[in-house]
Design an enzyme around this catalytic site. Sequence first.
Site, PDB file in Angstrom:
ATOM      1  N   CYS A   1     -27.424  -5.882  14.638  1.00 26.08           N
ATOM      2  CA  CYS A   1     -28.678  -5.682  15.712  1.00 26.08           C
ATOM      3  C   CYS A   1     -29.686  -6.392  13.988  1.00 26.08           C
ATOM      4  O   CYS A   1     -30.847  -6.730  15.162  1.00 26.08           O
ATOM      5  CB  CYS A   1     -28.685  -4.334  14.666  1.00 26.08           C
ATOM      6  SG  CYS A   1     -28.331  -3.168  16.078  1.00 26.08           S
TER       7      CYS A   1
ATOM      8  N   CYS B   1     -34.535   0.149  12.739  1.00 26.77           N
ATOM      9  CA  CYS B   1     -33.232   0.711  13.310  1.00 26.77           C
ATOM     10  C   CYS B   1     -33.702   1.748  13.873  1.00 26.77           C
ATOM     11  O   CYS B   1     -33.463   2.130  15.293  1.00 26.77           O
ATOM     12  CB  CYS B   1     -33.035   0.943  12.251  1.00 26.77           C
ATOM     13  SG  CYS B   1     -32.008   0.223  11.452  1.00 26.77           S
TER      14      CYS B   1
ATOM     15  N   ARG C   1     -22.163  -4.837  12.851  1.00 28.89           N
ATOM     16  CA  ARG C   1     -22.315  -4.825  13.782  1.00 28.89           C
ATOM     17  C   ARG C   1     -24.323  -4.618  13.494  1.00 28.89           C
ATOM     18  O   ARG C   1     -25.069  -4.717  13.530  1.00 28.89           O
ATOM     19  CB  ARG C   1     -22.168  -2.477  13.886  1.00 28.89           C
ATOM     20  CG  ARG C   1     -23.540  -2.691  15.298  1.00 28.89           C
ATOM     21  CD  ARG C   1     -22.999  -2.803  16.163  1.00 28.89           C
ATOM     22  NE  ARG C   1     -24.419  -3.602  16.864  1.00 28.89           N
ATOM     23  CZ  ARG C   1     -24.784  -4.108  17.782  1.00 28.89           C
ATOM     24  NH1 ARG C   1     -24.491  -4.033  18.503  1.00 28.89           N
ATOM     25  NH2 ARG C   1     -25.835  -4.985  17.759  1.00 28.89           N
TER      26      ARG C   1
ATOM     27  N   CYS D   1     -36.090   2.215  17.758  1.00 29.12           N
ATOM     28  CA  CYS D   1     -34.979   1.741  19.019  1.00 29.12           C
ATOM     29  C   CYS D   1     -33.904   3.018  18.604  1.00 29.12           C
ATOM     30  O   CYS D   1     -33.906   4.290  19.898  1.00 29.12           O
ATOM     31  CB  CYS D   1     -34.253   0.633  19.294  1.00 29.12           C
ATOM     32  SG  CYS D   1     -35.123  -0.681  19.743  1.00 29.12           S
ATOM     33  N   HIS D   2     -33.188   3.793  17.818  1.00 26.39           N
ATOM     34  CA  HIS D   2     -32.176   4.844  17.531  1.00 26.39           C
ATOM     35  C   HIS D   2     -32.555   6.017  17.893  1.00 26.39           C
ATOM     36  O   HIS D   2     -32.234   7.016  18.218  1.00 26.39           O
ATOM     37  CB  HIS D   2     -31.051   3.707  16.598  1.00 26.39           C
ATOM     38  CG  HIS D   2     -30.144   2.464  17.013  1.00 26.39           C
ATOM     39  ND1 HIS D   2     -29.135   2.608  18.066  1.00 26.39           N
ATOM     40  CD2 HIS D   2     -30.789   2.170  16.877  1.00 26.39           C
ATOM     41  CE1 HIS D   2     -29.051   1.267  18.348  1.00 26.39           C
ATOM     42  NE2 HIS D   2     -29.427   0.447  16.881  1.00 26.39           N
TER      43      HIS D   2
ATOM     44  N   CYS E   1       1.364  -1.192   0.212  1.00 25.02           N
ATOM     45  CA  CYS E   1      -0.135   0.054  -0.013  1.00 25.02           C
ATOM     46  C   CYS E   1       0.977   1.847   0.236  1.00 25.02           C
ATOM     47  O   CYS E   1       0.873   2.193  -1.159  1.00 25.02           O
ATOM     48  CB  CYS E   1      -1.378   0.133   0.903  1.00 25.02           C
ATOM     49  SG  CYS E   1      -1.529  -1.315   2.039  1.00 25.02           S
TER      50      CYS E   1
ATOM     51  N   CYS F   1      -8.862  -2.200  -3.920  1.00 26.15           N
ATOM     52  CA  CYS F   1      -7.012  -1.356  -4.869  1.00 26.15           C
ATOM     53  C   CYS F   1      -5.980  -2.582  -4.401  1.00 26.15           C
ATOM     54  O   CYS F   1      -5.126  -2.722  -5.934  1.00 26.15           O
ATOM     55  CB  CYS F   1      -7.229  -0.733  -3.372  1.00 26.15           C
ATOM     56  SG  CYS F   1      -5.703   0.774  -4.242  1.00 26.15           S
TER      57      CYS F   1
END
Lengths: 106, 255
Positions: free
Chosen positions: B216, B171, B212, B174-175, B70, B108
């Site tokens: 959920c 989502c 994540r 709740c959030h 890289c 890449c």
Amino acid sequence: MTRALINTPKQAQQGEVIEIRAMIAHVMETGHRRDAQGAAVPRNIIHRFQCLYDDVEIFAADFYPAMAANPFIAFSTVATTSGVLTFAWTDDQGTIQRATAEITVV
Amino acid sequence: MALKHGLAAAVLALLGAGGLVAQEKRSGLDYMTPETRAMQEDDMSNPGMLFIAEGEGLWQAPAGAANIACSGCHGTAAQSMRGTATRYPAIEESTRRPIDLAGRINLCRQTQQKAQAFPAESPELLALTAYVAHQSRGMPIAPPADDRLTPYRKSGRDLFERRLGQLGLSCAACHEGHAGQRLGGSIIPQAHPTAYPLYRLEWQTLGSLQRRLRNCMTGMRAEPFAHGAPELIALEAYLMSRATGLPIETPGVRP
């Protein structure tokens, strides 16, 4: 390759109590889990940690399967002479990972 | 006390709706216990830093048929990758579709290094993504003003608000509806993806935003979208635009 984070003071007064913190990357596989095919995943944990101060053992600990992955350990010692702190972690596969840190005592 | 509250209310009213929203935006970091916060904020006790160290090694290691690292093209990450994570997901010119940071790194890897892509959620991909994102730590999230992203952010928003799964939760339910309150023993954060890839103590390792989100969805008893699915990228694009202005924390620590 040892992936460890060692935090020790670079310099200390003679007789000063210093804190040493060491964390190492390790899966700490408990031996109680099964993989997607239902086969038991063999236990592989670090079971021994040792710290030498100029080749003299100043701290050691036995680890057990309840330890989380990437174990972090903190302890203190008295700075006596300028020298090298050597850390060694031994796991169930017999691999010993080592790291060192230098300390200057004034 | 009453006077204080009255004053606060007056100040908030003066700020107006736009200002108020910016004021109220809070990273998940703000909801954590002092112990977990301290763990994230001290690089010597943040376990995510172990992965940053690995990522730095990968950044400098030549790979693939092209045998190039890289750093061979991008040089020092601290300079070339500073601010990069604040702009992703972005439109990838070759496909004209949005791509997230991990996807960009893998692209890449395939096109420039002529190497095999890292599998989703592999330690190498997480380490390299975290290392690149870490270069933007402290910088505010600044999604690109690219009109081509608008439809994807819109579909991300639709997904965010759509009720899914056997529990009929979205989502947003709740959030947005219950942020700051508790679900079981845990505080529900506002779902701003400021710290990914992050170290979850529950996972005992680093994980991506996609992990994540899938996590959920399982909790909602919905079938999670596959890693790299366009729905997840759209959700990422929406969540990042929703979190505009919050600082990047990578590598974060969460309970």
